[in-house]
Scaffold this active site. Structure first.
Site, PDB file in Angstrom:
ATOM      1  N   ASN A  54      46.799 -71.968  24.811  1.00 34.48           N
ATOM      2  CA  ASN A  54      45.965 -71.864  23.615  1.00 34.48           C
ATOM      3  C   ASN A  54      46.857 -71.950  22.394  1.00 34.48           C
ATOM      4  O   ASN A  54      47.778 -71.145  22.232  1.00 34.48           O
ATOM      5  CB  ASN A  54      45.217 -70.522  23.605  1.00 34.48           C
ATOM      6  CG  ASN A  54      44.124 -70.482  22.548  1.00 34.48           C
ATOM      7  OD1 ASN A  54      43.158 -71.236  22.648  1.00 34.48           O
ATOM      8  ND2 ASN A  54      44.273 -69.634  21.559  1.00 34.48           N
ATOM      9  N   GLU A  55      46.629 -72.965  21.581  1.00 36.45           N
ATOM     10  CA  GLU A  55      47.359 -73.081  20.309  1.00 36.45           C
ATOM     11  C   GLU A  55      48.860 -72.796  20.474  1.00 36.45           C
ATOM     12  O   GLU A  55      49.454 -72.005  19.737  1.00 36.45           O
ATOM     13  CB  GLU A  55      46.745 -72.157  19.264  1.00 36.45           C
ATOM     14  CG  GLU A  55      45.321 -72.533  18.927  1.00 36.45           C
ATOM     15  CD  GLU A  55      44.767 -71.805  17.723  1.00 36.45           C
ATOM     16  OE1 GLU A  55      45.316 -70.766  17.348  1.00 36.45           O
ATOM     17  OE2 GLU A  55      43.769 -72.301  17.156  1.00 36.45           O
ATOM     18  N   CYS A  79      61.427 -69.465  19.244  1.00 34.69           N
ATOM     19  CA  CYS A  79      62.144 -68.314  19.794  1.00 34.69           C
ATOM     20  C   CYS A  79      63.639 -68.587  19.618  1.00 34.69           C
ATOM     21  O   CYS A  79      64.089 -69.713  19.821  1.00 34.69           O
ATOM     22  CB  CYS A  79      61.796 -68.188  21.277  1.00 34.69           C
ATOM     23  SG  CYS A  79      62.786 -66.979  22.163  1.00 34.69           S
ATOM     24  N   CYS A  82      66.176 -66.797  21.203  1.00 33.72           N
ATOM     25  CA  CYS A  82      66.945 -66.041  22.195  1.00 33.72           C
ATOM     26  C   CYS A  82      68.128 -66.890  22.691  1.00 33.72           C
ATOM     27  O   CYS A  82      68.208 -68.094  22.400  1.00 33.72           O
ATOM     28  CB  CYS A  82      66.045 -65.635  23.362  1.00 33.72           C
ATOM     29  SG  CYS A  82      65.607 -66.995  24.452  1.00 33.72           S
ATOM     30  N   GLU A  88      37.460 -75.329  18.953  1.00 35.74           N
ATOM     31  CA  GLU A  88      37.138 -74.057  18.301  1.00 35.74           C
ATOM     32  C   GLU A  88      36.731 -74.300  16.866  1.00 35.74           C
ATOM     33  O   GLU A  88      37.411 -75.037  16.132  1.00 35.74           O
ATOM     34  CB  GLU A  88      38.372 -73.147  18.238  1.00 35.74           C
ATOM     35  CG  GLU A  88      38.725 -72.404  19.481  1.00 35.74           C
ATOM     36  CD  GLU A  88      39.923 -71.486  19.223  1.00 35.74           C
ATOM     37  OE1 GLU A  88      40.116 -71.016  18.083  1.00 35.74           O
ATOM     38  OE2 GLU A  88      40.681 -71.264  20.175  1.00 35.74           O
ATOM     39  N   GLU A 132      39.740 -58.959  16.848  1.00 34.94           N
ATOM     40  CA  GLU A 132      38.746 -59.963  16.441  1.00 34.94           C
ATOM     41  C   GLU A 132      37.313 -59.471  16.608  1.00 34.94           C
ATOM     42  O   GLU A 132      36.382 -60.265  16.754  1.00 34.94           O
ATOM     43  CB  GLU A 132      39.009 -61.266  17.211  1.00 34.94           C
ATOM     44  CG  GLU A 132      40.281 -61.898  16.691  1.00 34.94           C
ATOM     45  CD  GLU A 132      40.694 -63.191  17.370  1.00 34.94           C
ATOM     46  OE1 GLU A 132      40.446 -63.327  18.575  1.00 34.94           O
ATOM     47  OE2 GLU A 132      41.274 -64.047  16.685  1.00 34.94           O
ATOM     48  N   PHE A 136      35.391 -58.319  14.463  1.00 39.27           N
ATOM     49  CA  PHE A 136      34.520 -58.722  13.362  1.00 39.27           C
ATOM     50  C   PHE A 136      34.534 -60.229  13.127  1.00 39.27           C
ATOM     51  O   PHE A 136      34.042 -60.717  12.112  1.00 39.27           O
ATOM     52  CB  PHE A 136      34.896 -57.979  12.076  1.00 39.27           C
ATOM     53  CG  PHE A 136      34.634 -56.494  12.169  1.00 39.27           C
ATOM     54  CD1 PHE A 136      33.388 -56.017  12.554  1.00 39.27           C
ATOM     55  CD2 PHE A 136      35.643 -55.577  11.909  1.00 39.27           C
ATOM     56  CE1 PHE A 136      33.139 -54.649  12.665  1.00 39.27           C
ATOM     57  CE2 PHE A 136      35.416 -54.214  12.009  1.00 39.27           C
ATOM     58  CZ  PHE A 136      34.161 -53.745  12.392  1.00 39.27           C
TER      59      PHE A 136
HETATM   60  C1  GAL Z   1      42.224 -69.377  16.882  1.00 36.12           C
HETATM   61  C2  GAL Z   1      42.522 -68.826  18.273  1.00 36.12           C
HETATM   62  C3  GAL Z   1      41.353 -68.023  18.818  1.00 36.12           C
HETATM   63  C4  GAL Z   1      40.858 -67.052  17.769  1.00 36.12           C
HETATM   64  C5  GAL Z   1      40.505 -67.804  16.520  1.00 36.12           C
HETATM   65  C6  GAL Z   1      39.957 -66.927  15.420  1.00 36.12           C
HETATM   66  O1  GAL Z   1      43.367 -69.751  16.212  1.00 36.12           O
HETATM   67  O2  GAL Z   1      42.798 -69.872  19.171  1.00 36.12           O
HETATM   68  O3  GAL Z   1      41.748 -67.341  19.998  1.00 36.12           O
HETATM   69  O4  GAL Z   1      41.856 -66.124  17.497  1.00 36.12           O
HETATM   70  O5  GAL Z   1      41.662 -68.440  16.023  1.00 36.12           O
HETATM   71  O6  GAL Z   1      39.603 -67.679  14.287  1.00 36.12           O
END
Ligand code: GAL
Length: 704
Positions: free
Chosen positions: A155-156, A161, A163, A309, A357, A359
């Site tokens: 995800n995204e 890093c 290290c 999303e 998250e 809200f």
């Molecule tokens: C995205 C993320 C999601 C959620 C969303 C909230 O960047 O992939 O998991 O956090 O933002 O807007």
């Protein structure tokens, strides 16, 4: 270049959300209600398991798949599809505590504590192995499940890093790239400030005073993410070859050169959260979303892609989290579809009761059930998307003009001290976006392409602020112009090579002085409140124009001067030039022009090169996706005001009330109209604001 084109198989535009049944385990009534409400809202699919690693593997090698088995079955029974997410986006606590090496280390050398998300070390062999293991289990168990439509990998993925594992891998990467320390020192110009490396072990991951190092570090981090992704996908490829794989992008995210990523994926997906600010210039922001959507279209090779999303209502991470005004949400969704999206998914299906998250907007609120404004609006969107089934799989219309979006040029400009930074630090993307908007306002359709794309598919290629310009790219662009194409370059073109070393022989390099017929001797960076007047006949209709921030001191060397600077000590020097280059034309714009000036330039260009264009009132946009039975067309009013248009004999259907519109029509604020399919529903619109305010132009940030 390999173009991703395998989408989840479906005969319609997919519709759904991120869904977290793992947060509701044991709450059977809730889980049952979810399925019932998904059907009621017209949902087709959901992304499941994104942050569910511990729910799937609570301790090393102990798997608890039952809840996911049940979820997959429930989905299959309901005729819903699953985008199954291997859970690498958030490390399990047990793994993170057992193997601290999987946690990231900051530039300051400090290792992060467990927690957060999107924060694993991309190099750690321990994390890579753990991810490959859980993915193998998932692929073996669900890889051929009838509900499985797509692998939503990670995800995204992003970030860096510092290290020891990463730094050592960086040094190995540098050895492969440069061969010898002597070559590396030359590429990075390290004799400056006595930075010469005499042993590979001296090379750090971060030194802002070494801009060649910064470029290579960004390249390396990008490569690490891609190889992490490849490692993650290997078991899915092997055990579930029939199911396409994607990972969700974040628009123009800085550290991720998505052109490179796209080669590893079967289809492109993106997350976008336009900031809804009804007080300001909403149409400019909407064009900002079009810019991002066009980039996704480009990454998908011109074909459809997935909107993975967006928010069904407000987000929770702006300072002020506004609800979207009536009509805005539907328009945002249709805007993505018009730009090639074959899926609309939300973050998130149901609001959790706790956590960061709780809200954030969701289709289902804490109140539960379907009796909410947001649910009703989402269900209406579901019906509209069902109507739009014929759109699925159709390519968006191809544009005559392309803008090159190049992460490498952006990184080089960001890393260099001197050129004036934009308000948000990203001068490169700002310039691309401004030229995109100006082209669109001039009535020209625009695609976004990579620097290694086939330019010959376009009449005109625009390369805004292509600051880092390797000789090969310069040669390809020159050849495109020589063969009859139009090449538009702007200020900050061709200053450095791929190592961020300045080109010799005068800008624009490499050897582009002849192609543009000019020499860029020096550059004046202006104070924020300073404006420099620019004069030229082509700006007369715009009432003259001016430049801000950047004015280059150009000298014509054979090119025709179209506009000159009219104030400052360098008044009279050319700032917009045109040159014939064999069969084609090149144009060089040496200053950041005000919006109207930039639009006037593209109107001139369209006229001179006889480009097809469609001029509509500011903020009104028409787009189409083209199929064998003709195009399906979308007409949007991106503004918060009523706008008069003349549709002539064409018949459009307004989504808000199902009315057929033709001839002289008043578009309502945030109106969306369709032609070629009949909309299935009528939206209840809130009463119009009787006192819409006018707004001054202002710089517009891109949606996250
Ligand atoms: C995205 C993320 C999601 C959620 C969303 C909230 O960047 O992939 O998991 O956090 O933002 O807007």
């Amino acid at each position: 270049m390999n173009r991703p084109s395998r989408l989840p198989s479906c005969e319609r535009v997919l519709y759904g959300a991120d869904y977290n049944p793992d947060q509701w385990l044991g709450e059977d009534a809730v889980l049952r209600e979810d399925i019932a409400l998904m059907r009621k809202a017209g949902v087709t699919s959901a992304s499941i398991g994104i942050f569910a690693w511990t729910a799937l593997e609570p301790s090393p090698g102990v798997y608890t798949f039952q809840w996911l088995d049940e979820t997959m079955e429930r989905f299959a029974k309901a005729g819903l599809s699953v985008f199954l997410a291997p859970p690498s986006a958030s490390k399990p606590m047990w793994l993170s505590e057992l193997h601290p090496e999987i946690r990231r280390v900051g530039r300051d050398g400090r290792r992060e504590p467990s927690g957060g998300r999107h924060n694993h070390c991309p190099t750690s062999p321990v994390y890579r192995a753990a991810v490959a293991r859980i993915n193998r289990e998932l692929a073996a168990r669900y890889g051929k499940h009838p509900a499985l439509a797509l692998w939503h990998v990670g995800n995204e993925l992003n970030g860096e890093c510092h290290c020891d594992l990463c730094i050592n891998a960086f040094r190995d990467w540098l050895k492969r790239r440069h061969g010898s320390l002597a070559d590396l020192n030359r590429a990075w110009w390290t004799s400056f400030w006595n930075h010469t490396f005499t042993d590979w072990s001296q090379i750090p991951s971060h030194d802002p005073s070494n801009d060649g190092l910064t470029m290579d570090w960004l390249r390396f981090v990008n490569d690490q993410h891609v190889s992490f992704l490849e490692n993650e996908m290997a078991p899915l490829r092997e055990l579930s070859p029939g199911v396409p794989r994607t990972t969700n992008f974040m628009g123009t995210n800085r550290g991720t050169n998505y052109w490179q990523w796209s080669r590893s994926l079967d289809c492109i997906s993106n997350d976008i959260y336009p900031l809804h600010d009804d007080r300001a210039d909403s149409w400019r922001k909407a064009l900002g979303s079009d810019f991002i959507h066009s980039l996704m279209r480009g990454l998908a090779g011109g074909g459809p892609w997935l909107l993975m999303e967006c928010s069904p209502s407000a987000v929770n991470w702006h300072k002020i989290n506004k609800l979207k005004r009536p009509g805005v949400h539907l328009q945002e969704v249709l805007q993505a579809v018009a730009n090639g999206a074959d899926a609309i998914h939300y973050f998130q299906w149901r609001k959790g009761l706790g956590g960061h998250e709780k809200f954030h907007g969701a289709v289902i609120d804490h109140a539960g059930g379907s009796d909410s404004r947001v649910f009703r609006e989402c269900a209406e969107v579901g019906r509209v998307l069902q109507t739009l089934a014929p759109v699925a799989g159709l390519a968006p219309e191809r544009a005559p003009v392309a803008i090159v979006y190049d992460w490498e040029a952006r990184w080089a400009l960001d890393a260099s001290a001197g050129p004036k930074k934009a308000a948000d630090g990203d001068r490169y993307t700002e310039t691309c976006l401004e030229h995109f908007r100006a082209l669109r306002c001039a009535g020209l359709e625009v695609d976004l392409i990579s620097a290694d794309a086939d330019f010959s598919a376009y009449r005109v290629v625009v390369t805004p602020a292509l600051y880092a310009l390797p000789a090969t790219t310069a040669r390809r662009l020159s050849a495109f112009a020589a063969a009859g194409g139009g090449w538009v370059a702007t200020y900050l073109t061709g200053y450095v090579d791929e190592h961020n070393r300045c080109w010799r022989g005068g800008f624009p390099g490499p050897e582009l002085r002849a192609v543009f017929g000019l020499w860029n001797e020096e550059v004046d960076y202006l104070f924020d409140d300073e404006k420099v007047r620019v004069e030229g006949a082509l700006f007369d209709s715009a009432g003259g124009t001016f430049a801000t921030d950047i004015v280059e001191r150009l000298h014509a060397e054979g090119a025709e001067t179209l506009a000159t600077v009219a104030s400052e000590f360098y008044a009279g020097s050319p700032v917009l030039l045109r040159n014939n280059w064999e069969l084609g034309d090149t144009f060089y714009l040496g200053a950041r022009l005000a919006e109207e000036g930039c639009i006037a330039f593209y109107e001139y260009l369209a006229g001179e090169l006889d480009l097809p264009r469609l001029v509509l009132p500011r903020g009104v946009v028409r787009k189409s996706r083209v199929g064998a039975d003709g195009p399906i067309e979308f007409l949007f009013n991106y503004t918060r005001e009523e706008v008069a248009v003349d549709l002539g004999e064409e018949r459009f259907h307004r989504l808000a009330d199902g009315q057929t519109c033709r001839g002289k029509t008043t578009l309502r604020p945030y109106d969306s109209l369709l032609k070629g399919v009949l909309p299935a529903c009528v939206f209840p619109l809130a009463p119009h604001d009787p006192h819409p305010t006018r707004h001054e132009p202002q710089a517009s940030a891109l949606p996250r």
